[in-house]
Design an enzyme around this catalytic site. Structure first.
Site: not given
Length: 758
Positions: A62, A111, A329-330
Site C-alpha cells: 500500500h 479505502h 493510523e489514527s
C-alpha cells in the site's frame, strides 16, 4: 506488535546489535524473508521492534508500490507536455494551474478493505484521509466525490455494506461542510466481499503558495498536531490493504481507523491560518503508516535527518508501545516543520482553533532518523531506505488462460430483442442504470453555495469566486468526473482503461469545461497472480498511452491490490478522475433537455458494439467479446466541439452517451427537466442505434437557429452530427419504435434502489 513479556523499551538499538539472532515477528507484519534480510543488511544488524514496525508499513504494498512501480513509471515517461502542471506524481496530490493566479489540487484514493470490515468508519476515514492529502498541499478542500462498487444489489452482503458506506461518506463530508458533487455507484457480483470505495477531493490555492512534504533546515522543529494517537488503525496499511482479503477479515475490525470529522474541520481551518501566517516550512498528513510515514518521508525529502522523542507523542491510550505509536493510523493528524522563531506563532494558531500541537523532534543533517523512548535510542535508520528505497518487484505476468475464449464469446450469439420498449424499461429499472438518488440524497451537494453542477449532472462543477479570499476577480470554475467500467477492462484491460479515461474526459467536456489533468485509482486483485499482473500492466499501458494522446497528464493517484477473496479477484477496475477548467461558469451547459422546441442532435458515430454492454449484462447475464473501440482522436475532437459550442452559447443542454447507449441518454435527458422529445433514429437498425455503447458520442440540444452553426463547428473538427428531432411533449417518442410517457420513465428509473434498500 508485542514480543513476549519483555518490555519494549529495552529493545534499543544497542540491544539489537548485541542480540543478532533474536527472532523478530516480521512475517506477522507482512514482510517476506528476503525483505527482512535486506533490512538487516541496510542496518548492519537486526532491526529493533520499532525499526521493524517502520520498515514493515513503509515497505508494504500500500505504501511502497513495490509491485506497481515498474509500470507506473510510464505515467512520467509518456507524460504529455503540460504548462498547467505545477506538481506531479510523488507528492501528496497533484497541482495544476487553472488561471487567474489560482491552482487546483486533486487526488483519488481507495479505502476498500476497511470499508468491507467496518463500512461506516472505513468509508468515513477514506474521505478524511483524502481531504488531508489536499490540505497538505496548502489548499482549502472545496468538494469531494466518491466512486463506489458493490456486489449484486440484491445480495445480502451488499445490503450490509452499502448503507454503512453511504452513511460514513455522508456523515464525514457533511460534517466538514464539503459538497459531494459526483461519482458513481456500480453493482456487479464480482465485488461481493470486496467493495470498492474510492474517494476524491479537490482543493484550491494560490499558485505561488504550494506546500510540500519536506523537512529542510537543521534546527527546525517537528510538530505533531491534531488528534491524539490511539490504537485504532494499527496495521491498516500492512495488514488490511496489503494482503489477500479472506473471510477472517471480520476479526481485523480493530485495524480500521475511527474518524472525528469535527476535529478535521478544526484542522482544516487551523492549517489554512498557519499557511496564511507563513509559519510552515514543510507539512505532511498522517494517513497510511502514520508517524512512520510522516517522519521518514519528511526527513528523506529534506536535509536528510531528524530526531524524534516518541514519549512526546500525545496519546489517547497511555499503554501504547513505541511500535504501536509508529504504526497507528489514527485520523485527523498532521506533521509540520517549523522554524524555532515561528513556533510561538504556530502554537498560538493551534490554540486558537483548539487543535493540540506538540514539538516532538528536530530536523538534522545527519542523514539518520533517530527516535528515542524513555531515553534510549530505539530507531536509528537512513530515512530514505524506508521512504524511497523499498523493494521493487518485476512480477511475472501473462494473459489469463481463458482470455481468448472470453473475447471470442461475443454478444453476437445472443438473441436480440423484438420489443425495444420493454428492453429500455428493463435496463432503466436495473440497479446500475436506475436513479442513484437514494444514495446522493444523503449527501449535501450544495453546502457553501459554490456548487454549479452536481449529480446527476455528467460532472460536478464549482465556481472559484468566493471560495477563497481574493478570488472574487475570477469567473472561472473547475469540473470533475470519475469513471470506470470493470466489464470493459475484464474484456480488454488496455482498452478498458482508455475507455474509463475517455468517458471521464467526455463527461467534463459536455459541461463546457476543458479537460486538463488526470488522477486515477487502480483497483486490482493480487499482484502475485501473473494473470492479474497482466491486467494491471495492460491497464497502466493503456492509460499512459491515452493520456499522451489526449494531452492530459496523470498528476497522481493510488494503486489498490489484493482486491480478492481467496483466489477470486474482482474485475480489473481502473477508476479515472478528470479535472477540467471553464473560463466562465455562466457558460456551463446543463444536463439533458432544458426546454421545449429545441433541436435534438447526436454527435459521433454509432457502431454495432455490445461487448461488456449493459444490455448483455442485464438481459442475459453475459460477459464476452470486445469492448467498444477506442478512438482517442475522435474523443479529442468531440471535446473541442463541446467546449467551443458551450463557450459560444450554442448549446442549451448536453449529455454524454455511455452505459445503455442512446436509449438511456435520451431517457435521462428527458428526466433531467421533465421535457419529452420526438426523435428519429439515424441508422437502419433500431436496436443498434438505441443500445450500442460506442464511445466518442454526446447528445445535445440547441435552439433551431443555432443548429447550422453547430453543424459547421462539427464539420471543422470532423465530428459526425445528426439531427434527431425536437424536444417537447410528455413522452419520449422514437418514431416507428415506441412511445413512453416521461412519467412512466421516471417511475421505472426511481424504483430499483428504494425497493432493495428501503
Amino acid at each position: 506488535m508485542r514480543s513476549g513479556e519483555r518490555p519494549m523499551s529495552l529493545d534499543s538499538v544497542k540491544r539489537a546489535a548485541d542480540t543478532p539472532d533474536e527472532p523478530m515477528p516480521y512475517a506477522e507484519l507482512g514482510m517476506k524473508d528476503d525483505e527482512y534480510r535486506r533490512v538487516c543488511d541496510i542496518l548492519g544488524r537486526r532491526p529493533t521492534g520499532s525499526e521493524l514496525a517502520i520498515y514493515s508499513v513503509m515497505w508494504s504494498e500500500h505504501c511502497s508500490y513495490k509491485s506497481s512501480k515498474v509500470h507506473l513509471r510510464q505515467f512520467a515517461t509518456k507524460a504529455p507536455k503540460s504548462d498547467a502542471l505545477l506538481v506531479g506524481m510523488g507528492e501528496n496530490a497533484g497541482v495544476v494551474d487553472i488561471g487567474d493566479g489560482w491552482a487546483a489540487t486533486f487526488k483519488i484514493e481507495s479505502h476498500n478493505h476497511p470499508s468491507y470490515v467496518e463500512p461506516h468508519q472505513g468509508a468515513a476515514t477514506g474521505v478524511g484521509g483524502i481531504v488531508r492529502d489536499i490540505m497538505s498541499m496548502g489548499a482549502r478542500p472545496i468538494a469531494v466525490m466518491d466512486a463506489l462498487r458493490f456486489g449484486g444489489a440484491d445480495q445480502q452482503d451488499t445490503r450490509r455494506v452499502l448503507p454503512g458506506v453511504v452513511e460514513g461518506i455522508s456523515h464525514y463530508g457533511n460534517c466538514l461542510g464539503l459538497p459531494n458533487i459526483g461519482g458513481e455507484v456500480v453493482f456487479d457480483p464480482c465485488y461481493i466481499g470486496n467493495p470498492l470505495v474510492n474517494a476524491l477531493c479537490v482543493g484550491l490555492l494560490r499558485k505561488d503558495q504550494i506546500k510540500l512534504a519536506t523537512a529542510p533546515g537543521p534546527g527546525n522543529k517537528v510538530v505533531l498536531f491534531g488528534a491524539r494517537t490511539g490504537a485504532d488503525g494499527i496495521g491498516g496499511a500492512s495488514v488490511l490493504a496489503s494482503a489477500t482479503f479472506e473471510d477472517e477479515s471480520q476479526a481485523k475490525r480493530p485495524a480500521v481507523q475511527v474518524g472525528d470529522p469535527f476535529m478535521e474541520k478544526l484542522l482544516i481551518e487551523c492549517c489554512l491560518e498557519l499557511y496564511q501566517a507563513d509559519v510552515v516550512v514543510g507539512i505532511q498528513d498522517l494517513g497510511a503508516a502514520g508517524v512512520s510515514c510522516a517522519t521518514t518521508e519528511l526527513a528523506a525529502k529534506g536535509t536528510g535527518g531528524m530526531t524524534v522523542d516518541l514519549n512526546l507523542v500525545p496519546l489517547r491510550d497511555p499503554t501504547l508501545r513505541p511500535e504501536e505509536i509508529l504504526m497507528s493510523e489514527s485520523q485527523e493528524r498532521m506533521m509540520a516543520v517549523v522554524t524555532p522563531e515561528d513556533i510561538p506563532a504556530f502554537m498560538a494558531v493551534c490554540e486558537k482553533w483548539d487543535v493540540p500541537a506538540t514539538v516532538i523532534g528536530e530536523v538534522t543533517d545527519t542523514g539518520r532518523l533517530v527516535m528515542t523512548w524513555d531515553g534510549e535510542v530505539i530507531v536509528d535508520i537512513p530515512p530514505g531506505t524506508a521512504a524511497d528505497e523499498g523493494p521493487v518487484y518485476e512480477r511475472p505476468f501473462h494473459e489469463p488462460a481463458g482470455q481468448s475464449a472470453l473475447n471470442a464469446d461475443g454478444p453476437e450469439r445472443l438473441p436480440r430483442p423484438e420489443d425495444l420498449r420493454e428492453t429500455l424499461l428493463r435496463l432503466l429499472g436495473s440497479p446500475n442504470l436506475g436513479s442513484k438518488e437514494w444514495v446522493t440524497s444523503q449527501y449535501d451537494r450544495y453546502v457553501r453555495g459554490n456548487t454549479v453542477l452536481a449529480q446527476p449532472a455528467d460532472s460536478g462543477m464549482l465556481r472559484i469566486s468566493e471560495v477563497m479570499p481574493g478570488a472574487e476577480e475570477t469567473t472561472r470554475g473547475v469540473a470533475l468526473a470519475t469513471d470506470g467500467n470493470g466489464r470493459y477492462a475484464r474484456l480488454d484491460p488496455y482498452a478498458g482503461a482508455q475507455l474509463a479515461l475517455a468517458e471521464a474526459y467526455r463527461n467534463v467536456a459536455v459541461t463546457g469545461a476543458a479537460p486538463l489533468a488526470v488522477t486515477n485509482c487502480l483497483n486490482f486483485g493480487s499482484p502475485e497472480d501473473p494473470e492479474v499482473m497482466w491486467q494491471f500492466a495492460e491497464a497502466v499501458r493503456g492509460l499512459a498511452d491515452a493520456c499522451k494522446t489526449l494531452g492530459v497528464p496523470v498528476t497522481g493517484g493510488n494503486v489498490s491490490f489484493y482486491n480478492q477473496t481467496g483466489s477470486t479477484a474482482i474485475h480489473p477496475t481502473p477508476v479515472v478522475g478528470v479535472l477540467g477548467v471553464i473560463e466562465d461558469v455562466a457558460t456551463r451547459v446543463r444536463s439533458g433537455f432544458t426546454a421545449e422546441g429545441l433541436r435534438v442532435v447526436l454527435l459521433g458515430d454509432t457502431r454495432d458494439e455490445f461487448g461488456g454492454s449493459e444490455w448483455a449484462h442485464v438481459t442475459h447475464g453475459h460477459l464476452g467479446g470486445l469492448p467498444p473501440a477506442v478512438d482517442l482522436e475522435a474523443e479529442r475532437a468531440l471535446a473541442s466541439v463541446l467546449v467551443e459550442a458551450a463557450r459560444d452559447g450554442l448549446l442549451e443542454g448536453s449529455h454524454d452517451l455511455s452505459d445503455g447507449g442512446l436509449a438511456i441518454a435520451l431517457t435521462e435527458a428527458c428526466l433531467a427537466q421533465g421535457v419529452g422529445a420526438t426523435v428519429s433514429l439515424p441508422g437502419d437498425d433500431a436496436f443498434v442505434d438505441l443500445f450500442s455503447e460506442s464511445a466518442s458520442r454526446a447528445l445535445v440540444c440547441v435552439r433551431p437557429e443555432a443548429f447550422e452553426a453547430l453543424a459547421e463547428l462539427c464539420g471543422r473538427y470532423e465530428v459526425p452530427c445528426y439531427g434527431l428531432g425536437t424536444t417537447g411533449g410528455a413522452s419520449l417518442a422514437v418514431e416507428g419504435v415506441f412511445e413512453i410517457p416521461v412519467a412512466e420513465l421516471r417511475e421505472t428509473h426511481a424504483a430499483p434502489l428504494p425497493a432493495i434498500f428501503g
